[in-house]
Write an enzyme that holds these catalytic residues in place. Structure first.
Site: not given
Ligand code: NAD
Length: 356
Positions: A142, A191, A223, A247, A251
């Site tokens: 980001y 990852k 994942d 992020d 959620d």
């Protein structure tokens, strides 16, 4: 003890839910002989209306001079068409930057009384869950280099993920000390089968873990983590991860608790000052109707006591009062079933106050 708390009520339901949290902190102050001094500052849409900018200098200075900050929510349709640099959301990013907040803590737990609201299968719900997501907040993709260019297939865009050892070490330390105060288990999410940043992340997290007694650290690919969160969330205690993975996963974790109106968050930096806020927005659709659920903001105030002021008994008292109110069947509209009579924001606050 005496604490100075900056209140940034914001827009929509922000003022009602922050007032509820203030009432709870005042009750805690009376019960445990603490003085909480509150000073309100403008940010978001209300600040644009009054001063022309979403984050006035006075607000930044007030927050920097406080012991901690409690925020409601900012934004709403009234300000949606303004240009990006004077949108209410600028206030949040500006405050995080000004306060040097690089950690986002988001607890997600299933309240037994609300298990019917959880979208997962009954046998998974029966096991319950209580996890803490630790998300890096100021680095990664980001904030990396980005742009547009001509590539092999014509116009293309790129964003870059970069993490320094320092950034990984400091977030890993937050996760390890949080785990020491909980059940001592950390899952580090990455990852590493594909990304070089993840390989640095993994080796750094394990090196930091050696400094912490009683903490077990395991790695999990992002994942797989996304799957495990809905397959068996009871396996998690603390999860630590990058800005983008956090992020998305936070959620997902919030959704399996059943309601957005219950979930608090804390953003922390190097010192003890933090920014505490519910994870939901300003809910303009219910603002002024008395339907807002104050619990996420009340629990954010409890996190402030726990993480910024070290007032563990007091924080436990608030969390137990919320639990007891839910066990007793108190429900605001967002968590009510068809046969419940929903309580208003003020009535729910009164029920929680009665149990402190
Ligand atoms: P939202 O979280 O405000 O609302 C989503 C839905 O959840 C709405 O139906 C709302 O009524 C309900 N809801 C949210 N909080 C609730 C509560 N405490 N009690 C009962 N119901 C609740 O998200 P949105 O509608 O996408 O955004 C509204 C505004 O909030 C937008 O301007 C957005 O930019 C802003 N926003 C601000 C923040 C923040 O300040 N941190 C975060 C997200 C969105």
């Amino acid at each position: 003890m005496e604490y100075n708390i900056a209140l940034v009520k914001g827009d929509g339901i922000g003022p009602e839910i922050v007032d509820s949290a203030v009432a709870v902190l005042e009750k805690i102050g009376e019960k445990y002989s603490h003085t909480f001094n509150f000073t309100a500052y403008l940010a978001g849409g209300c600040a644009i209306d009054e001063t022309g900018e979403p984050l006035p200098k006075k607000t930044v200075e007030g927050c920097l001079n406080s012991d901690s900050v409690l925020l409601g929510a900012v934004g709403g349709p009234k300000w949606d068409t303004l240009p990006g640099n004077i949108r209410p959301e600028k206030a949040l990013l500006g405050l995080r930057a000004a306060l040097g907040l690089y950690t986002n803590l988001r607890p997600a737990r299933l309240y037994k009384a609300l298990s019917g609201k959880c979208p997962l299968r009954a046998d998974i719900v029966d096991k319950g869950f209580d996890l803490l997501m630790v998300r890096e907040l100021t680095g990664g993709i980001y904030f990396g280099e980005r742009g547009r260019r001509e590539g092999k297939y014509g116009a293309e865009a790129y964003d870059t993920e970069a993490y320094s050892v320092m950034e990984i070490e400091r977030i890993a330390r937050v996760a390890m000390s949080a785990a020491q105060k909980r059940r001592g288990k950390v899952i580090s999410v990455d990852k590493a089968n594909v990304l070089e940043t993840s390989r640095l992340w993994r080796e750094t997290v394990h090196r930091v873990a050696e400094e912490y007694d009683g903490v077990e650290v395991k790695d999990m690919l992002v994942d797989n983590t996304a799957m495990q969160l809905v397959r068996d969330p009871s396996q998690f205690d603390v999860l630590v991860t990058t800005n983008m993975f956090g992020d998305i996963l936070s959620d997902e974790a919030s959704q399996i608790t059943g309601s957005i109106g219950l979930l608090p968050s804390a953003s922390l930096g190097d010192g003890t000052r933090g920014l505490y806020e519910p994870i939901h927005g300003s809910a303009p659709d219910i603002a002024g109707t008395g339907k807002a659920n104050p619990i996420a903001t009340i629990l954010s105030a409890a996190m402030m006591l726990r993480y910024s002021f070290g007032l563990i008994t007091e924080a436990d008292d608030i969390e137990n009062a919320v639990n007891d109110a839910l066990d007793a069947g108190c429900r605001t509209a967002d968590i009510a079933s068809d046969d419940d009579t929903p309580l208003s924001c003020n009535e729910m606050t009164a029920e929680i106050l009665d149990r402190i």
